[in-house]
Design a protein around this motif. Structure first.
Motif, short mmCIF file in Angstrom:
data_model
loop_
_atom_site.label_atom_id
_atom_site.label_comp_id
_atom_site.label_asym_id
_atom_site.label_seq_id
_atom_site.Cartn_x
_atom_site.Cartn_y
_atom_site.Cartn_z
N LEU A 39 -5.80 -3.63 4.69
CA LEU A 39 -4.64 -2.53 3.92
C LEU A 39 -5.30 -1.31 3.55
O LEU A 39 -4.89 -0.21 3.70
N TYR A 40 -6.48 -1.38 2.45
CA TYR A 40 -7.21 -0.17 2.00
C TYR A 40 -7.38 0.72 2.96
O TYR A 40 -7.19 2.08 2.96
N GLN A 41 -8.07 0.40 4.03
CA GLN A 41 -8.64 1.21 5.06
C GLN A 41 -7.57 1.84 6.02
O GLN A 41 -7.55 3.02 6.12
N GLN A 42 -6.25 1.32 6.09
CA GLN A 42 -5.25 1.59 6.70
C GLN A 42 -4.62 2.95 5.70
O GLN A 42 -4.15 3.88 6.33
N LEU A 43 -4.42 2.84 4.51
CA LEU A 43 -4.33 3.54 3.77
C LEU A 43 -5.14 4.81 3.62
O LEU A 43 -4.60 5.97 3.57
N VAL A 44 -6.34 4.83 3.58
CA VAL A 44 -7.34 5.81 3.65
C VAL A 44 -7.04 6.62 5.15
O VAL A 44 -7.08 7.76 4.89
N GLU A 45 -6.94 6.00 6.04
CA GLU A 45 -6.90 6.77 7.26
C GLU A 45 -5.64 7.51 7.32
O GLU A 45 -5.61 8.60 7.81
N GLN A 46 -4.39 6.87 6.68
CA GLN A 46 -3.27 7.98 6.72
C GLN A 46 -3.23 8.85 5.58
O GLN A 46 -2.81 10.07 6.01
N LEU A 47 -3.80 8.81 4.64
CA LEU A 47 -4.23 9.78 3.59
C LEU A 47 -5.15 10.91 4.28
O LEU A 47 -4.82 12.12 4.04
#
Length: 234
Positions: free
Chosen positions: A3-11
């Protein structure tokens, strides 16, 4: 993907696209965690990863601030050209710092050129700049048997131009590979990276019109500023 990596890529995409402009303050960790219904640890890991990529800066109680992003370089790969020409085409002022220059014999490099193990080469390590920003670090070997003037010539500018003007050895074709890699500690220092971020490693074999191989170079190009584009036709 965690989840944290998904958020990183979106930001990351929001920041580099300009939808989150420089100076914007990211939501507070608790606020964003509640909004996305994820743990606060997930948000903390995402923000830490963005900071490692040099996309945001901690502002203490203010939270995380989006950093100004360097202008992205988008050179084409449709024809053979040197760094100096490439920067000028992009409207940047090219410059070079020579880190190492030596005449060497190297068995592994000789095999790449298809030459005897005793063949002499000019080894040239350079940091290349565009508008005084370090863009690449290159280690190159040049065939001194085919271009002896390189050994003592002025190589502070374009080597390709020097070859054409002083060695009658204009480079007209190359074989090139591009791969992703992480910079070493020394390369991070050259690029002023706080932590390693993915870079582009470009390996090039360059030839004259008569098929003589003059150059083999391994260039590391910063991944936060380079994006190559290709035009393909059926």
């Amino acid at each position: 993907m965690p989840l944290y990596q998904q958020l990183v890529e979106q930001l990351h995409e929001l920041i580099v696209s300009g939808m989150l402009p420089a100076g914007a303050i990211l939501p507070a960790e608790r606020q964003l965690a509640e909004s996305l219904q994820v743990s606060r640890v997930t948000i903390q890991r995402a923000y830490a990863a963005l900071r490692q990529r040099d996309l945001v800066a901690s502002q203490g109680r203010r939270g995380f601030l989006v950093r100004p992003q360097p202008e992205e370089v988008r050179p084409g790969m449709d024809r053979l050209k040197g760094f100096t020409e490439e920067m000028r085409e992009l409207g940047k002022v090219p410059s070079t710092r020579i880190v190492e220059r030596a005449t060497v014999q190297d068995r592994s490099i000789s095999s790449i050129f298809g030459l005897p193990s005793t063949a002499p080469f000019l080894k040239l390590t350079r940091v290349r700049y565009g508008d005084e920003v370090a863009m690449s670090r290159e280690v190159a070997w040049y065939n001194l048997k085919a271009a002896p003037a390189l050994e003592t010539g002025d190589l502070s500018g374009s080597v390709y131009a020097f070859l054409a003007e002083n060695c009658d050895a204009r480079l007209v074709s190359c074989q090139q590979t591009v791969e992703a890699t992480l910079p070493t500690v020394e390369e991070c220092r050259v690029f002023s990276f706080d932590a390693p971020i993915p870079c582009l490693l470009i390996k090039r074999h360059s030839f004259t019109q008569s098929g003589v191989m003059i150059e083999y170079v391994e260039g590391l190009f910063r991944g936060d500023m380079y994006r190559y584009h290709l035009k393909l036709q059926a």
